[in-house]
Design a protein around this motif. Sequence first.
Motif, PDB file in Angstrom:
ATOM      1  N   ASP A   1      26.851 -58.765  44.656  1.00  0.00           N
ATOM      2  CA  ASP A   1      25.516 -58.464  44.435  1.00  0.00           C
ATOM      3  C   ASP A   1      24.562 -58.526  45.330  1.00  0.00           C
ATOM      4  O   ASP A   1      23.282 -58.021  45.276  1.00  0.00           O
ATOM      5  CB  ASP A   1      25.033 -58.627  43.197  1.00  0.00           C
ATOM      6  N   PHE A   2      24.898 -58.987  46.533  1.00  0.00           N
ATOM      7  CA  PHE A   2      23.791 -59.144  47.498  1.00  0.00           C
ATOM      8  C   PHE A   2      23.010 -57.990  47.986  1.00  0.00           C
ATOM      9  O   PHE A   2      21.880 -58.064  47.954  1.00  0.00           O
ATOM     10  CB  PHE A   2      24.753 -59.997  48.783  1.00  0.00           C
ATOM     11  N   GLN A   3      23.751 -57.038  48.567  1.00  0.00           N
ATOM     12  CA  GLN A   3      23.018 -55.749  48.697  1.00  0.00           C
ATOM     13  C   GLN A   3      22.760 -55.001  47.598  1.00  0.00           C
ATOM     14  O   GLN A   3      21.717 -54.323  47.676  1.00  0.00           O
ATOM     15  CB  GLN A   3      24.209 -54.845  49.309  1.00  0.00           C
ATOM     16  N   ALA A   4      23.289 -55.212  46.480  1.00  0.00           N
ATOM     17  CA  ALA A   4      22.810 -54.371  45.484  1.00  0.00           C
ATOM     18  C   ALA A   4      21.472 -54.751  44.852  1.00  0.00           C
ATOM     19  O   ALA A   4      20.619 -54.040  44.200  1.00  0.00           O
ATOM     20  CB  ALA A   4      23.903 -54.353  44.115  1.00  0.00           C
ATOM     21  N   ARG A   5      21.138 -56.195  45.088  1.00  0.00           N
ATOM     22  CA  ARG A   5      20.061 -56.596  44.489  1.00  0.00           C
ATOM     23  C   ARG A   5      18.562 -56.126  45.324  1.00  0.00           C
ATOM     24  O   ARG A   5      17.845 -55.883  44.791  1.00  0.00           O
ATOM     25  CB  ARG A   5      19.868 -58.087  44.633  1.00  0.00           C
ATOM     26  N   ARG A   6      19.138 -55.999  46.973  1.00  0.00           N
ATOM     27  CA  ARG A   6      18.266 -55.474  47.552  1.00  0.00           C
ATOM     28  C   ARG A   6      17.844 -53.895  47.429  1.00  0.00           C
ATOM     29  O   ARG A   6      16.969 -53.401  47.608  1.00  0.00           O
ATOM     30  CB  ARG A   6      18.653 -55.432  49.038  1.00  0.00           C
ATOM     31  N   LEU A   7      19.044 -53.410  46.891  1.00  0.00           N
ATOM     32  CA  LEU A   7      19.026 -51.745  46.813  1.00  0.00           C
ATOM     33  C   LEU A   7      18.478 -51.431  45.620  1.00  0.00           C
ATOM     34  O   LEU A   7      18.227 -50.405  45.044  1.00  0.00           O
ATOM     35  CB  LEU A   7      20.473 -51.360  47.044  1.00  0.00           C
ATOM     36  N   GLN A   8      18.565 -52.495  44.430  1.00  0.00           N
ATOM     37  CA  GLN A   8      18.270 -52.241  43.088  1.00  0.00           C
ATOM     38  C   GLN A   8      19.334 -51.149  42.715  1.00  0.00           C
ATOM     39  O   GLN A   8      18.777 -50.222  41.928  1.00  0.00           O
ATOM     40  CB  GLN A   8      16.870 -51.851  42.867  1.00  0.00           C
ATOM     41  N   ALA A   9      20.461 -51.346  42.874  1.00  0.00           N
ATOM     42  CA  ALA A   9      21.604 -50.275  42.340  1.00  0.00           C
ATOM     43  C   ALA A   9      22.200 -50.955  41.205  1.00  0.00           C
ATOM     44  O   ALA A   9      23.022 -52.256  41.186  1.00  0.00           O
ATOM     45  CB  ALA A   9      22.646 -50.216  43.555  1.00  0.00           C
ATOM     46  N   ARG A  10      22.045 -50.416  39.871  1.00  0.00           N
ATOM     47  CA  ARG A  10      22.582 -51.064  38.851  1.00  0.00           C
ATOM     48  C   ARG A  10      23.424 -50.196  38.111  1.00  0.00           C
ATOM     49  O   ARG A  10      23.476 -48.685  38.196  1.00  0.00           O
ATOM     50  CB  ARG A  10      21.290 -51.635  37.936  1.00  0.00           C
ATOM     51  N   VAL A  11      24.234 -50.638  37.164  1.00  0.00           N
ATOM     52  CA  VAL A  11      25.039 -50.008  36.395  1.00  0.00           C
ATOM     53  C   VAL A  11      24.568 -50.340  34.825  1.00  0.00           C
ATOM     54  O   VAL A  11      24.536 -51.570  34.651  1.00  0.00           O
ATOM     55  CB  VAL A  11      26.578 -50.064  36.451  1.00  0.00           C
ATOM     56  N   ARG A  12      24.822 -49.279  33.817  1.00  0.00           N
ATOM     57  CA  ARG A  12      24.571 -49.941  32.457  1.00  0.00           C
ATOM     58  C   ARG A  12      25.775 -50.649  31.947  1.00  0.00           C
ATOM     59  O   ARG A  12      26.657 -49.937  31.850  1.00  0.00           O
ATOM     60  CB  ARG A  12      24.378 -48.732  31.604  1.00  0.00           C
ATOM     61  N   GLY A  13      25.810 -51.784  31.480  1.00  0.00           N
ATOM     62  CA  GLY A  13      27.037 -52.620  31.272  1.00  0.00           C
ATOM     63  C   GLY A  13      27.425 -52.273  29.816  1.00  0.00           C
ATOM     64  O   GLY A  13      26.903 -51.485  29.305  1.00  0.00           O
ATOM     65  N   ASP A  14      28.428 -52.894  29.311  1.00  0.00           N
ATOM     66  CA  ASP A  14      29.125 -52.910  28.136  1.00  0.00           C
ATOM     67  C   ASP A  14      28.064 -52.997  26.956  1.00  0.00           C
ATOM     68  O   ASP A  14      28.057 -52.165  25.885  1.00  0.00           O
ATOM     69  CB  ASP A  14      30.230 -53.812  28.131  1.00  0.00           C
ATOM     70  N   GLU A  15      27.201 -53.848  26.998  1.00  0.00           N
ATOM     71  CA  GLU A  15      26.329 -53.888  25.802  1.00  0.00           C
ATOM     72  C   GLU A  15      24.677 -53.210  26.372  1.00  0.00           C
ATOM     73  O   GLU A  15      23.759 -53.419  25.591  1.00  0.00           O
ATOM     74  CB  GLU A  15      25.863 -55.704  25.554  1.00  0.00           C
ATOM     75  N   GLY A  16      24.980 -52.162  27.215  1.00  0.00           N
ATOM     76  CA  GLY A  16      23.832 -51.483  27.168  1.00  0.00           C
ATOM     77  C   GLY A  16      22.833 -52.263  28.259  1.00  0.00           C
ATOM     78  O   GLY A  16      21.828 -51.188  28.731  1.00  0.00           O
ATOM     79  N   LYS A  17      23.059 -53.416  28.744  1.00  0.00           N
ATOM     80  CA  LYS A  17      22.105 -53.797  29.560  1.00  0.00           C
ATOM     81  C   LYS A  17      22.502 -53.673  30.857  1.00  0.00           C
ATOM     82  O   LYS A  17      23.609 -53.599  31.349  1.00  0.00           O
ATOM     83  CB  LYS A  17      22.181 -55.493  29.457  1.00  0.00           C
ATOM     84  N   PRO A  18      21.434 -53.446  31.853  1.00  0.00           N
ATOM     85  CA  PRO A  18      21.424 -53.044  33.142  1.00  0.00           C
ATOM     86  C   PRO A  18      22.168 -54.396  34.020  1.00  0.00           C
ATOM     87  O   PRO A  18      21.664 -55.228  33.773  1.00  0.00           O
ATOM     88  CB  PRO A  18      20.211 -52.582  33.815  1.00  0.00           C
ATOM     89  N   GLU A  19      23.197 -53.993  34.796  1.00  0.00           N
ATOM     90  CA  GLU A  19      23.509 -55.050  35.788  1.00  0.00           C
ATOM     91  C   GLU A  19      23.946 -54.416  37.020  1.00  0.00           C
ATOM     92  O   GLU A  19      23.948 -53.471  37.199  1.00  0.00           O
ATOM     93  CB  GLU A  19      24.840 -55.728  35.073  1.00  0.00           C
ATOM     94  N   LEU A  20      23.761 -55.462  37.809  1.00  0.00           N
ATOM     95  CA  LEU A  20      23.845 -55.225  39.332  1.00  0.00           C
ATOM     96  C   LEU A  20      25.168 -54.688  39.722  1.00  0.00           C
ATOM     97  O   LEU A  20      26.386 -55.315  39.118  1.00  0.00           O
ATOM     98  CB  LEU A  20      23.326 -56.400  40.241  1.00  0.00           C
ATOM     99  N   VAL A  21      25.409 -53.633  40.698  1.00  0.00           N
ATOM    100  CA  VAL A  21      26.737 -53.327  40.957  1.00  0.00           C
ATOM    101  C   VAL A  21      27.135 -54.283  41.988  1.00  0.00           C
ATOM    102  O   VAL A  21      26.431 -55.044  42.363  1.00  0.00           O
ATOM    103  CB  VAL A  21      26.718 -51.749  41.502  1.00  0.00           C
ATOM    104  N   HIS A  22      28.421 -53.980  42.528  1.00  0.00           N
ATOM    105  CA  HIS A  22      28.912 -54.759  43.608  1.00  0.00           C
ATOM    106  C   HIS A  22      29.280 -53.671  44.611  1.00  0.00           C
ATOM    107  O   HIS A  22      29.532 -52.517  44.346  1.00  0.00           O
ATOM    108  CB  HIS A  22      30.184 -55.610  43.209  1.00  0.00           C
ATOM    109  N   THR A  23      28.890 -53.944  45.787  1.00  0.00           N
ATOM    110  CA  THR A  23      29.003 -53.177  46.888  1.00  0.00           C
ATOM    111  C   THR A  23      30.146 -53.773  48.123  1.00  0.00           C
ATOM    112  O   THR A  23      30.064 -54.828  48.398  1.00  0.00           O
ATOM    113  CB  THR A  23      27.940 -52.539  47.675  1.00  0.00           C
ATOM    114  N   LEU A  24      31.099 -52.833  48.465  1.00  0.00           N
ATOM    115  CA  LEU A  24      31.855 -53.162  49.438  1.00  0.00           C
ATOM    116  C   LEU A  24      32.007 -52.086  50.500  1.00  0.00           C
ATOM    117  O   LEU A  24      31.889 -50.987  50.250  1.00  0.00           O
ATOM    118  CB  LEU A  24      33.393 -53.260  48.838  1.00  0.00           C
TER     119      LEU A  24
END
Length: 431
Positions: free
Chosen positions: A357-380
Amino acid sequence: MLDPKLFRTDPDALAAKLLRRGYVLDVAAFTQLEHARKQVQVETETLQAQRNSSSKQIGQLKAKGEDASLAMAQVGDLGERLAAAKARLEGIQTELDQLFALVPNLPADEVPEGADESGNVLVRQWGKPTDFGFSPQDHIALGAPLGMDFEAAVKITGARFVTLSGDIARLHRALAQFMLDLHTEQHGYTEVYVPYIVNQHSLFGTGQLPKFSEDLFALTGDEHWYLIPTAEVPVTNMVRDALLNAADLPRRYVAHTPSFRSEAGAAGRDTRGMIRQHQFDKVELVHIVRASESDAALEALTGHAEAVLQALELPYRVMQLCTGDMGFSAAKTYDLEVWLPGQNTYREISSCSNTRDFQARRLQARVRGDEGKPELVHTLNGSGLAVGRTLVAVLENYQQASGSIRIPAVLQPYMRGKSLIESTIHTQAQR
RNA sequence: GGAGGGUUGGCAGAGCGGUUGAAUGCACCGGUCUUGAAAACCGGCAAGGGUUUAUCCCCUUCCAGGGUUCGAAUCCCUGAUCCUCCGCCA
């Protein structure tokens, strides 16, 4: 960027983990700043709350048609005190942000500890170094009669560039086409075309800025634009500031672009030939995935890059980088190293990293998780592969005693069915 | 390059300077109904941060940055970006 909570909850533990990769975190300086932040933030928010309630009160009085002049007088110098507190808070926050922005990613637990590339670990090997019945030449000697011309590039631009002409230029293009086709048709990637010039925000997002500006070519002008050092930058930034649906993931992107690197600090290294250039083509692979899938995604991505080498029948090995040799944004990295007979050694041809999630946090790139809460994606990201170095590998591994080059079977459809390239009248006439 | 109009929650789209963090619709989640599903109906549903065992509470955020004001999504300035028209152009 690391989670600021890691800094706050247990800075000493964080410092210990960062030390594994040779990064010294100034815990004392951070702790002091953090203390100040807490104090000033509470103060600021208290003043803010006071002002909000006073203003609300005035509003209510006026709505009722009553006299609000007394309430307004009571506000007094609240505004000025608030502005001063805000300014102090902003200053502290800026310092903290700058500190956060310069701290590298944490290595994954399983990453072997080491100071430099000598600490990297062999994971697996494919093929055996090509056995020639003669003394193999390097790509510079092999390329010259085929249309690989460094002198012309010096004239046009300067050192660390090359011109290719004729069949060898086509072979270079064939390699990129083959890679794109392989990844889109066999590995489920979506081909993307992206800008080769990016802004500062994009470079911050993937971690090249603010720390590594000397590696980049900056454009003049007010825009603060840069040439891309890798397609990882524009491609990964496609999801910047996005809140994706879980159903949209995983995403697999492949892009063929040039890469521009100033190679500052690399003076004297690989000065001859196409190994280290200011401009080179690369086919880049990028995955955007859920956190739970990222470990598997790195293995898959690395496998996709390996598939190119296997299809080209080029001997290679997979190295796991140690803590000291990994890039700033990486939590875990595999390097693919191809056998180069001309140098009698393995050389890096791909680097595949999970940044979690290192880049995702800088990018504010998120996905709506199972409980509807946004979580950071992982990038490779990973090269699949560096085209220039692949050309070098083909030349050196497919050379014949005469200096001609056999063409790998999978590339022949891209070469009008040709199975051999050799010195032509055209290129000889130029000499 | 010139002229004009936009930019509001995951999306669409309202919003007289004062309980508007923001109507409404869609999407999403839970429930009722149903053999099951759909439909219908009922309820819920922004993000980030501070404090806290937790609840509560507080702060910030309506493209970005300044300004006016006791108070700004709303007024002013600058910039970014999108759209329409004109000009130019591969």
